[in-house]
Write an enzyme that holds these catalytic residues in place. Structure first.
Site, short mmCIF file in Angstrom:
data_model
loop_
_atom_site.label_atom_id
_atom_site.label_comp_id
_atom_site.label_asym_id
_atom_site.label_seq_id
_atom_site.Cartn_x
_atom_site.Cartn_y
_atom_site.Cartn_z
N GLU A 56 3.15 -4.53 -25.20
CA GLU A 56 3.89 -3.59 -24.36
C GLU A 56 5.30 -4.11 -24.04
O GLU A 56 6.27 -3.34 -23.99
CB GLU A 56 3.12 -3.31 -23.06
CG GLU A 56 1.74 -2.70 -23.27
CD GLU A 56 1.75 -1.41 -24.09
OE1 GLU A 56 2.80 -0.73 -24.11
OE2 GLU A 56 0.72 -1.10 -24.71
N HIS B 248 7.83 -3.25 -26.69
CA HIS B 248 8.39 -1.90 -26.62
C HIS B 248 9.65 -1.90 -25.73
O HIS B 248 10.67 -1.29 -26.09
CB HIS B 248 7.37 -0.92 -26.06
CG HIS B 248 6.29 -0.54 -27.03
ND1 HIS B 248 6.55 0.05 -28.25
CD2 HIS B 248 4.94 -0.65 -26.95
CE1 HIS B 248 5.41 0.28 -28.88
NE2 HIS B 248 4.42 -0.14 -28.12
#
Length: 203
Positions: free
Chosen positions: A114, A117
């Protein structure tokens, strides 16, 4: 081991913050990028995730030789997703139930997945969610083979789910959302690729 990681991260954070204040920073027009945004977390597992987030950001800053603003981290994600990254608001959300059941996978895979990203958004702007930029960050910064989805056991968080598809892959919708689509009341788009979700696999 994770307690040591957390303590080391805290000491590093304090040293970096002190160094910025002593030397004077050209970034002083906003919050310090190392300033924690999550002072109310007390769950030990969640504290370890916060420590891992900070450690991964320090690693990324060393790799790219630049600073990155720290995200707000929330443990409010529900359903079968382990984590999500919100690019525009610089926010990470993690699933507390899956975290409790899969702690090591969260530390080793979900958190850097994550974070990558968010890093891609800061480095390259809006790009494909799991495109070459994201894959490069995962490989070169975190030394992790990029995987687009997790393989966690989600039985404990699964109600009745209906599989839909977009450019990112498959997404499970609740029966409430599924029924709204069937009745023609609405359509849903993937938050990452912005494609309309469909009940058939386009591949």
């Amino acid at each position: 081991m994770f307690k040591n990681i957390f303590n080391l991260t805290q000491r590093t954070h304090q040293a970096l913050t002190q160094d910025v204040h002593e030397k004077g920073s050209s970034l002083s027009t906003g919050p310090c990028p190392h300033q924690t945004q999550n002072t109310t977390v007390s769950n030990p597992l969640q504290l370890q995730i916060l420590a891992k987030v900070e450690a991964d950001y320090l690693l990324a800053e060393q790799h790219f030789k630049r600073q990155f603003p720290r995200p707000n981290v929330h443990f409010s994600l529900r359903g079968k997703s382990a984590g999500t990254a919100h690019l525009q608001t610089n926010k990470l959300r993690f699933n507390p139930v899956l975290l409790a059941e899969n702690h090591d996978i969260f530390i080793n895979e979900v958190v850097p997945h994550e974070i990558s990203h968010l890093l891609c958004f800061h480095l390259f702007g809006k790009v494909k969610p799991h495109g070459k930029e994201w894959q490069s960050v995962m490989l070169t910064t975190f030394k992790i083979t990029p995987k687009t989805t997790h393989q966690l056991n989600t039985q404990s968080v699964s109600g009745q789910q209906f599989e839909y598809f977009c450019g990112c892959g498959s997404i499970n919708l609740t029966i409430r959302r599924h029924n709204r689509i069937v009745r023609g009341q609405t359509q849903y788009r993937c938050r990452r690729c912005q494609q309309t979700l469909t009940s058939f696999n386009p591949k």
